[in-house]
Design an enzyme around this catalytic site. Structure first.
Site, PDB file in Angstrom:
ATOM      1  N   GLY A 108       0.813  -1.211  -0.008  1.00  0.00           N
ATOM      2  CA  GLY A 108       0.034   0.121  -0.044  1.00  0.00           C
ATOM      3  C   GLY A 108       0.766   1.164   0.110  1.00  0.00           C
ATOM      4  O   GLY A 108       0.570   2.264   0.817  1.00  0.00           O
ATOM      5  N   LYS A 109       1.701   1.178  -0.817  1.00  0.00           N
ATOM      6  CA  LYS A 109       2.504   2.664  -1.316  1.00  0.00           C
ATOM      7  C   LYS A 109       1.677   3.621  -1.646  1.00  0.00           C
ATOM      8  O   LYS A 109       1.985   4.837  -1.137  1.00  0.00           O
ATOM      9  CB  LYS A 109       3.820   2.244  -1.974  1.00  0.00           C
ATOM     10  CG  LYS A 109       4.665   1.626  -1.174  1.00  0.00           C
ATOM     11  CD  LYS A 109       6.157   1.398  -1.967  1.00  0.00           C
ATOM     12  CE  LYS A 109       5.960   0.345  -3.181  1.00  0.00           C
ATOM     13  NZ  LYS A 109       5.764  -1.041  -2.496  1.00  0.00           N
ATOM     14  N   SER A 110       0.906   3.407  -2.585  1.00  0.00           N
ATOM     15  CA  SER A 110       0.106   4.249  -3.231  1.00  0.00           C
ATOM     16  C   SER A 110      -0.649   5.265  -2.508  1.00  0.00           C
ATOM     17  O   SER A 110      -0.531   6.252  -2.725  1.00  0.00           O
ATOM     18  CB  SER A 110      -0.819   3.694  -4.316  1.00  0.00           C
ATOM     19  OG  SER A 110      -0.283   2.471  -5.060  1.00  0.00           O
ATOM     20  N   CYS A 163      11.581 -24.896   8.994  1.00  0.00           N
ATOM     21  CA  CYS A 163      11.104 -24.806  10.481  1.00  0.00           C
ATOM     22  C   CYS A 163      10.348 -25.817  10.719  1.00  0.00           C
ATOM     23  O   CYS A 163      10.125 -26.448  11.689  1.00  0.00           O
ATOM     24  CB  CYS A 163      10.440 -23.445  10.593  1.00  0.00           C
ATOM     25  SG  CYS A 163      11.857 -22.021  10.917  1.00  0.00           S
TER      26      CYS A 163
HETATM   27  N1  LIG Z   1      -4.623   0.346   4.776  1.00  0.00           N
HETATM   28  C1  LIG Z   1      -4.767  -0.485   4.325  1.00  0.00           C
HETATM   29  N2  LIG Z   1      -5.902  -1.424   4.641  1.00  0.00           N
HETATM   30  C2  LIG Z   1      -5.942  -2.545   3.593  1.00  0.00           C
HETATM   31  N3  LIG Z   1      -5.924  -2.668   2.227  1.00  0.00           N
HETATM   32  C3  LIG Z   1      -4.901  -1.525   1.810  1.00  0.00           C
HETATM   33  C4  LIG Z   1      -4.428  -0.521   2.665  1.00  0.00           C
HETATM   34  N4  LIG Z   1      -3.601   0.171   1.920  1.00  0.00           N
HETATM   35  C5  LIG Z   1      -3.518  -0.418   0.738  1.00  0.00           C
HETATM   36  N5  LIG Z   1      -4.381  -1.298   0.759  1.00  0.00           N
HETATM   37  C6  LIG Z   1      -4.570  -2.165  -0.492  1.00  0.00           C
HETATM   38  C7  LIG Z   1      -4.676  -1.667  -1.802  1.00  0.00           C
HETATM   39  C8  LIG Z   1      -4.356  -2.364  -3.041  1.00  0.00           C
HETATM   40  O1  LIG Z   1      -5.101  -3.188  -3.305  1.00  0.00           O
HETATM   41  C9  LIG Z   1      -3.070  -3.158  -2.191  1.00  0.00           C
HETATM   42  C10 LIG Z   1      -1.676  -2.684  -2.767  1.00  0.00           C
HETATM   43  O2  LIG Z   1      -1.513  -1.413  -2.724  1.00  0.00           O
HETATM   44  P1  LIG Z   1      -0.367  -0.799  -3.607  1.00  0.00           P
HETATM   45  O3  LIG Z   1      -0.246   0.795  -3.201  1.00  0.00           O
HETATM   46  O4  LIG Z   1      -0.968  -1.027  -5.085  1.00  0.00           O
HETATM   47  O5  LIG Z   1       0.709  -1.322  -3.359  1.00  0.00           O
HETATM   48  P2  LIG Z   1       2.305  -0.911  -3.617  1.00  0.00           P
HETATM   49  O6  LIG Z   1       2.343   0.153  -4.358  1.00  0.00           O
HETATM   50  O7  LIG Z   1       2.981  -0.930  -2.222  1.00  0.00           O
HETATM   51  O8  LIG Z   1       3.005  -2.282  -4.369  1.00  0.00           O
HETATM   52  P3  LIG Z   1       4.096  -2.504  -5.623  1.00  0.00           P
HETATM   53  O9  LIG Z   1       5.284  -2.303  -5.116  1.00  0.00           O
HETATM   54  O10 LIG Z   1       3.482  -3.663  -6.171  1.00  0.00           O
HETATM   55  O11 LIG Z   1       3.280  -1.230  -6.444  1.00  0.00           O
HETATM   56  O12 LIG Z   1      -3.040  -2.658  -0.874  1.00  0.00           O
HETATM   57 MG   LIG Z   2       2.853   0.676  -6.463  1.00  0.00          MG
HETATM   58 ZN   LIG Z   3      11.210 -20.792   9.112  1.00  0.00          ZN
END
Ligand SMILES: Nc1ncnc2c1ncn2[C@H]1C[C@H](O)[C@@H](COP(=O)(O)OP(=O)(O)OP(=O)(O)O)O1
Ligand SMILES: [Mg+2]
Ligand SMILES: [Zn+2]
Length: 626
Positions: free
Chosen positions: A108-110, A468
């Site tokens: 969930g970086k976005s 493990c």
């Molecule tokens: N707080 C949250 N609770 C539940 N789901 C969440 C939360 N934040 C984000 N998500 C979900 C939404 C997306 O379907 C999924 C991945 O988010 P996304 O931002 O696309 O990942 P990312 O950018 O970190 O991964 P990548 O490295 O693959 O780009 O997580």
């Molecule tokens: Mg991303």
């Molecule tokens: Zn292990």
């Protein structure tokens, strides 16, 4: 004629001894480096633990924007709570700090730039490497009614005009503007509009997604990312947020320089995916068997569940998916050479569970975000442990348990090795993956953690890896006798002959051409065991790779490695642990009782026979250590 034969002989022997000592020093230095880095990581872990213990008491500070964030998180993004580090990242960015956020894929970086974008005046500029990633995000944002726009090579003139005008429009027709780095590098028009927006205070934030693409040391270098330093130089007051799932600290330093960010705060989330079960299975040279194995896993353990099978090549993608289909599994191939519409059809159908399994090359990668993937099976090992982490990490994004299984085949090592031969550190990285697979005595997580500069200990694993979980079923053997294996390789080099790993294996098993077999004490170990030993020797530097190029293909041969001469020393034994299988338990205990003396072998060069004496007196010692 040698004037002083005794002196000469003594000199030779001292030189030989010196060589051995130097190698031992090198080994110890290696060990020292490893221990130092472990010490550093443990100290850091301790520090982190102390810090979080201190901050645990105080509740997170209330900021002027906290309410708005909270509301938008729930209402706009429909999420109940932040995941670890998201809140901290969002708050830091809202308070105008430059930030690098390193967080595993799918965590969930976005959200860390989308949420601030929604809660800020003006718009956020998002730089993304792939148009497909942009389109995914735009689709998602549209579905939650957040206005967003894009400018890329395929934008029409009218669309571009509208977007460019919107950048300074006080009515704010969009909150996020997605662009490719190429656009920034090439479009003066875009830069001039950005400048206008900046001066009007409408450029609220810059997000650089997949920020590791800036650095040549990262694994996905894109030349246009190198030019993004212009953003911070022209718009110094706008906070920049760099996001990545894969950067090491040296890559981040490089990115910081390239992007001209003076002192960013770096937030790193733990890479440990506790809900993933990691397992390695051996793959015979007979590939039918592993496909049968994969098919029954999918039919039994993963019935009706979504998954990915990663394969080495486009050809494999086609053939493996065909084989799975024949066994009644709803599987389709995916690779770079398919027509774009076929690719997106497979992706779409898989996303909506109309296809159970995608049999894919690594082309099925960036931007794949399906939450309920229950298994990622690697039919062939990845080219590095970082790649493996990324690929297998597409499993279990919904935080529910999921499996990551890799099939480890001897021949695959060399297939990949010749493929990455041109890459700077290709061999080294491949060996990290091989080491992960070959390992039978450390938690898989702890092997992986080293590559992310983290410490994950066995307690944190919760038996979520095969080592493990099945600890007691892993045998360990020490003091393997490998002298005749070395004679095979040494002899070949003295005859100016190159040996493929297959030939070495067969020669040691007594299946090679007669001229080699005659003088070699063959082994009664099974093929899988011999392969494991050769792999171990390659990892340890007793053997090393020797490539040969033809216009059509690259060949992989084995030669003596830098540590080979250590074996001249009788007391130097090669030790390794090996997995117990039903078939080897009895046989290996027979070997353990035997002490096989190897007869003296004369090589072509008489001078060498001294070394061989040393070798031949090493006796086969296989100890069980249960
Ligand atoms: N707080 C949250 N609770 C539940 N789901 C969440 C939360 N934040 C984000 N998500 C979900 C939404 C997306 O379907 C999924 C991945 O988010 P996304 O931002 O696309 O990942 P990312 O950018 O970190 O991964 P990548 O490295 O693959 O780009 O997580
Ligand atoms: Mg991303
Ligand atoms: Zn292990």
């Amino acid at each position: 004629l040698v004037p002083f034969p005794e002196v000469q002989a003594e000199l030779d022997s001292v030189e030989a001894e010196l060589e051995v000592v130097e190698l031992q020093i090198a080994e110890l230095l290696e060990k020292q480096a490893e221990l130092t880095s472990r010490k550093k990581r443990l100290l850091r872990k301790l520090e982190d633990a102390c810090e979080s213990a201190q901050t645990a008491g105080s509740s997170s500070a209330d900021f002027p924007w906290s309410k708005e964030l909270e509301q938008n998180l729930k209402n706009t993004f429909q999420l109940s709570k932040f995941r670890p580090l998201q809140q901290k990242a969002v708050n830091l960015s809202m308070s105008g700090k430059d930030l690098f956020l390193v967080m595993p894929t799918g965590r969930g970086k976005s959200l860390c730039y989308q949420l601030p974008a929604v809660c800020s005046e003006g718009f956020t500029l998002v730089v993304t490497p792939l148009v497909s990633l942009m389109e995914d995000q735009l689709m998602y944002l549209k579905s939650i009614h957040v206005e967003a726009a894009t400018l890329n090579a395929s934008s029409t003139k009218e669309h571009a005009k509208m977007v460019l005008a919107g950048m300074t429009d006080t009515k704010a027709p969009f909150k996020l503007l997605y662009v490719t780095p190429e656009k920034i590098a090439k479009s003066k028009l875009l830069m001039s509009r950005l400048e206008k927006a900046y001066n009007a205070g409408r450029l609220s934030r810059i997000a650089v997604d997949e920020v590791h693409c800036c650095s040549q040391w990262g694994h996905d270098f894109r030349p246009d990312y190198k030019l993004l330093g212009i953003l911070k130089r022209q718009f110094p007051k706008v906070p920049l947020l760099g996001l990545t799932a894969t950067a090491t600290s040296s890559v981040l330093k490089d990115c910081q320089k390239i992007l001209c960010v003076p002192e960013p705060i770096t937030l790193t989330a733990s890479f440990n995916r506790t809900n993933l079960y990691y397992e390695v299975r051996f793959k015979n040279s007979n590939s039918e068997e592993s496909i049968g194995d994969i098919a029954s896993l999918i039919e039994e353990r993963y019935q009706g569940q979504s998954g990915i099978v990663y394969v080495f090549s486009q050809k494999d993608a086609d053939s493996v998916s065909e084989d799975l289909q024949k066994k009644g599994i709803n599987a389709y191939p995916y690779h770079a050479n398919m027509a774009p519409e076929d690719k997106s059809r497979v992706h779409r159908k898989w996303s909506t569970n109309k296809i159970q399994v995608v049999v894919a090359t690594v082309a099925f990668g960036m931007g794949i975000d399906k939450s309920d993937v229950r298994f990622v099976i690697h039919h062939t090992i990845s080219k590095s442990i970082e790649n493996y982490y990324q690929e297998s990490g597409r499993a279990g994004r919904d935080d529910q348990p999921a499996d990551c299984i890799v099939y480890f085949g001897f021949n695959d090592i060399f297939r990949i090795s010749t493929m990455v031969v041109m890459e700077n550190v290709g061999q080294k990285k491949l060996l990290t993956m091989v080491e992960y697979c070959q390992n039978v005595d450390r938690c898989r997580r702890s092997v992986m953690a080293v590559h992310f500069d983290e410490v994950w200990d066995d307690e944190g694993c919760n038996e979520m890896c095969d080592v493990c979980r099945h600890e007691s079923s892993f045998f360990s053997y020490t003091g393997f006798y490998v002298g005749s294996l070395f004679l095979i390789v040494e002899l070949a080099s003295s005859l100016d002959e190159k040996l493929t790993p297959l030939k070495v294996t067969e020669a040691w098993m007594g299946k090679g051409p007669a001229k080699r077999r005659k003088m070699i004490q063959t082994t009664i170990l099974s093929r899988l065991e011999v392969e494991a030993i050769i792999t171990h020797l390659l990892l340890q530097g007793y053997l090393s790779e020797d490539f040969s190029f033809t216009p059509y293909t690259t060949y992989f041969y084995l030669k003596l490695g830098r540590k080979a001469s250590l074996l001249k020393n009788q007391s130097h034994s090669v030790t390794m642990k090996m997995r117990k299988t039903v078939s080897n338990t009895d046989r290996l205990s027979v070997i353990a009782d035997q002490q096989v003396k190897v007869s003296q072998v004369k090589t072509k060069e008489g001078k060498r026979s001294g070394d061989n004496t040393a070798n031949s007196s090493v006796t086969k010692k296989v100890k069980k250590d249960l």
